[in-house]
Design a protein around this motif. Structure first.
Motif, PDB file in Angstrom:
ATOM      1  N   THR A 189     -33.468 -43.914  29.566  1.00  0.00           N
ATOM      2  CA  THR A 189     -33.830 -44.986  28.635  1.00  0.00           C
ATOM      3  C   THR A 189     -34.457 -46.179  29.332  1.00  0.00           C
ATOM      4  O   THR A 189     -34.837 -47.144  28.672  1.00  0.00           O
ATOM      5  CB  THR A 189     -32.583 -45.451  27.859  1.00  0.00           C
ATOM      6  OG1 THR A 189     -31.565 -45.822  28.793  1.00  0.00           O
ATOM      7  CG2 THR A 189     -32.058 -44.338  26.966  1.00  0.00           C
TER       8      THR A 189
ATOM      9  N   ASP B  40     -30.562 -55.741  28.657  1.00  0.00           N
ATOM     10  CA  ASP B  40     -29.426 -55.315  27.860  1.00  0.00           C
ATOM     11  C   ASP B  40     -28.564 -54.362  28.685  1.00  0.00           C
ATOM     12  O   ASP B  40     -29.024 -53.293  29.084  1.00  0.00           O
ATOM     13  CB  ASP B  40     -29.936 -54.601  26.598  1.00  0.00           C
ATOM     14  CG  ASP B  40     -28.804 -54.170  25.672  1.00  0.00           C
ATOM     15  OD1 ASP B  40     -27.647 -54.142  26.122  1.00  0.00           O
ATOM     16  OD2 ASP B  40     -29.096 -53.860  24.508  1.00  0.00           O
TER      17      ASP B  40
ATOM     18  N   LEU C   6     -26.363 -52.292  28.007  1.00  0.00           N
ATOM     19  CA  LEU C   6     -26.119 -50.975  27.425  1.00  0.00           C
ATOM     20  C   LEU C   6     -27.330 -50.061  27.531  1.00  0.00           C
ATOM     21  O   LEU C   6     -27.219 -48.855  27.369  1.00  0.00           O
ATOM     22  CB  LEU C   6     -25.720 -51.117  25.950  1.00  0.00           C
ATOM     23  CG  LEU C   6     -24.397 -51.826  25.670  1.00  0.00           C
ATOM     24  CD1 LEU C   6     -24.162 -51.906  24.174  1.00  0.00           C
ATOM     25  CD2 LEU C   6     -23.240 -51.102  26.345  1.00  0.00           C
ATOM     26  N   GLN C   7     -28.483 -50.629  27.815  1.00  0.00           N
ATOM     27  CA  GLN C   7     -29.699 -49.826  27.779  1.00  0.00           C
ATOM     28  C   GLN C   7     -29.685 -48.719  28.823  1.00  0.00           C
ATOM     29  O   GLN C   7     -30.240 -47.649  28.609  1.00  0.00           O
ATOM     30  CB  GLN C   7     -30.932 -50.716  27.977  1.00  0.00           C
ATOM     31  CG  GLN C   7     -32.243 -49.986  27.735  1.00  0.00           C
ATOM     32  CD  GLN C   7     -33.435 -50.927  27.757  1.00  0.00           C
ATOM     33  OE1 GLN C   7     -33.271 -52.142  27.767  1.00  0.00           O
ATOM     34  NE2 GLN C   7     -34.623 -50.368  27.764  1.00  0.00           N
TER      35      GLN C   7
ATOM     36  N   ARG D 178     -27.287 -46.903  29.616  1.00  0.00           N
ATOM     37  CA  ARG D 178     -26.340 -45.844  29.282  1.00  0.00           C
ATOM     38  C   ARG D 178     -26.504 -45.348  27.843  1.00  0.00           C
ATOM     39  O   ARG D 178     -25.576 -44.829  27.264  1.00  0.00           O
ATOM     40  CB  ARG D 178     -24.913 -46.373  29.469  1.00  0.00           C
ATOM     41  CG  ARG D 178     -24.639 -46.947  30.847  1.00  0.00           C
ATOM     42  CD  ARG D 178     -24.615 -45.876  31.893  1.00  0.00           C
ATOM     43  NE  ARG D 178     -23.623 -44.894  31.621  1.00  0.00           N
ATOM     44  CZ  ARG D 178     -22.901 -44.273  32.541  1.00  0.00           C
ATOM     45  NH1 ARG D 178     -23.086 -44.558  33.807  1.00  0.00           N
ATOM     46  NH2 ARG D 178     -22.012 -43.373  32.203  1.00  0.00           N
ATOM     47  N   ARG D 179     -27.651 -45.495  27.290  1.00  0.00           N
ATOM     48  CA  ARG D 179     -27.840 -45.168  25.882  1.00  0.00           C
ATOM     49  C   ARG D 179     -28.281 -43.724  25.646  1.00  0.00           C
ATOM     50  O   ARG D 179     -28.724 -43.391  24.558  1.00  0.00           O
ATOM     51  CB  ARG D 179     -28.862 -46.116  25.259  1.00  0.00           C
ATOM     52  CG  ARG D 179     -28.239 -47.450  24.837  1.00  0.00           C
ATOM     53  CD  ARG D 179     -29.204 -48.290  24.062  1.00  0.00           C
ATOM     54  NE  ARG D 179     -28.562 -49.512  23.582  1.00  0.00           N
ATOM     55  CZ  ARG D 179     -29.209 -50.638  23.353  1.00  0.00           C
ATOM     56  NH1 ARG D 179     -30.503 -50.712  23.575  1.00  0.00           N
ATOM     57  NH2 ARG D 179     -28.562 -51.701  22.910  1.00  0.00           N
ATOM     58  N   THR D 180     -28.153 -42.879  26.626  1.00  0.00           N
ATOM     59  CA  THR D 180     -28.560 -41.490  26.429  1.00  0.00           C
ATOM     60  C   THR D 180     -27.532 -40.713  25.619  1.00  0.00           C
ATOM     61  O   THR D 180     -27.861 -39.698  25.015  1.00  0.00           O
ATOM     62  CB  THR D 180     -28.745 -40.784  27.778  1.00  0.00           C
ATOM     63  OG1 THR D 180     -27.488 -40.764  28.474  1.00  0.00           O
ATOM     64  CG2 THR D 180     -29.779 -41.497  28.641  1.00  0.00           C
ATOM     65  N   GLY D 181     -26.288 -41.139  25.641  1.00  0.00           N
ATOM     66  CA  GLY D 181     -25.237 -40.386  24.977  1.00  0.00           C
ATOM     67  C   GLY D 181     -24.712 -39.222  25.793  1.00  0.00           C
ATOM     68  O   GLY D 181     -23.836 -38.488  25.349  1.00  0.00           O
TER      69      GLY D 181
ATOM     70  N   ASP E 208     -30.846 -37.308  33.505  1.00  0.00           N
ATOM     71  CA  ASP E 208     -31.715 -38.195  32.727  1.00  0.00           C
ATOM     72  C   ASP E 208     -32.812 -38.822  33.579  1.00  0.00           C
ATOM     73  O   ASP E 208     -32.888 -40.037  33.701  1.00  0.00           O
ATOM     74  CB  ASP E 208     -30.877 -39.296  32.065  1.00  0.00           C
ATOM     75  CG  ASP E 208     -30.098 -40.117  33.096  1.00  0.00           C
ATOM     76  OD1 ASP E 208     -30.025 -39.705  34.274  1.00  0.00           O
ATOM     77  OD2 ASP E 208     -29.570 -41.189  32.717  1.00  0.00           O
TER      78      ASP E 208
END
Length: 300
Positions: free
Chosen positions: A30, A10, A12-13, A15-18, A73
């Motif tokens: 993530t 995926d 987006l996975q 960059r899913r830290t926000g 991260d």
């Protein structure tokens, strides 16, 4: 890397830290370690060394890690590696906590813009722990690259054809809470005093190794140093010095180093600050208000 991620999982996975690209808040990555950007960069370097280079010719490889730049991260185990360790608190100069009217506007804007002075010591420690973790991940990833070079037979203390030169540098540091600041830009030590490591081949005559040198160096020195290392001629208009002559004692180092930061590259007069380093002294002049700073790096 993001094209690779898109083809494997995926997109987006990753960059899913926000988290943004310039903040001191932290979280665990993530992705597992083997799918992170740092690991991918090391893997591509290994791939070049093993499968893509011409083994009959000399090679040049530039491995550029984007971390430890935020987002902060790190993946496990690096996320937890330093969280419960004793981590030095940020440096805090007297000038950084002086009355606001005494601080240079550029410094005050950096402090207030990042609000580091409002962060709790616990949050700052978390940020520094994550920063350390990201650096350690790079250390371990470089071990994979070094192993790949050893497999080529050109980097090993037990091999007579050890002829690989390595140069480790960075474009800038990060305050990580020093002086109530974050990120980089000014000529303060946390921002501008960065690693510069040369590892010379064991096959070189009169090889210099295992020493520290306090000469003033900058990234402009990379090109002339590497060009001279392979026997090339450095054009006269090229900035920088051949550091091989400096560490070998054949050429004196710089007497001084001048730096500055501009807001608009099309207007040379539109600058944020200008500074000079000479011996133990560092002088900085700030454009917006004309304030000055003078440091003795041996004592301050």
């Amino acid at each position: 890397y993001h094209r690779w991620v898109k083809g494997h999982l995926d997109p987006l996975q990753a960059r899913r830290t926000g988290l943004g690209e310039n903040e001191m808040f932290t979280t665990m990555n993530t992705l597992p370690e083997n799918l992170t950007l740092t690991s991918w960069i090391a893997e591509k370097a290994v791939e070049f060394l093993k499968y893509r280079r011409d083994p009959t010719k000399p090679w040049f490889l530039w491995v550029s890690f984007s971390k430890p730049h935020p987002p902060l991260d790190p993946p496990e185990p690096y996320y937890s590696m330093y969280r419960h360790c004793d981590i030095p608190a940020p440096w805090m100069g007297e000038w950084a906590t002086a009355p606001e009217h005494e601080r240079p506007n550029a410094i005050l804007a950096k402090q207030q813009g990042s609000s580091v002075d409002k962060m709790s010591p616990e949050l700052i420690k978390e940020a520094r722990a994550a920063y350390y973790g990201l650096i350690t991940q790079i250390d371990y990833s470089l071990g994979r690259v070094f192993a790949a070079i050893q497999d080529q037979g050109t980097f090993d203390k037990y091999q007579s054809n050890d002829n690989t030169l390595m140069l480790f540098a960075s474009d800038h540091g990060d305050y990580m809470g020093d002086h109530h600041m974050y990120a980089k830009a000014e000529l303060i030590e946390g921002s501008g005093h960065i690693p510069f490591i040369l590892r010379l081949p064991r096959t070189w005559k009169d090889r210099v190794f295992g020493v520290e040198n306090d000469a003033l160096v900058c990234n402009q020195d990379i090109l002339p140093t590497l060009v001279k290392a392979v026997g090339g001629r450095v054009p006269e208009k090229v900035d920088g010095m051949n550091l091989l002559d400096v560490i070998g004692g054949r050429t004196p180092g710089r007497e001084f180093l001048i730096g500055g930061q501009g807001f608009n590259c099309d207007r040379p007069d539109d600058i944020a600050w200008a500074g000079i380093l000479r011996g133990p002294w560092k002088y900085i002049w700030y454009y917006s208000d004309g304030k000055e700073q003078l440091f003795n790096l041996d004592e301050d």
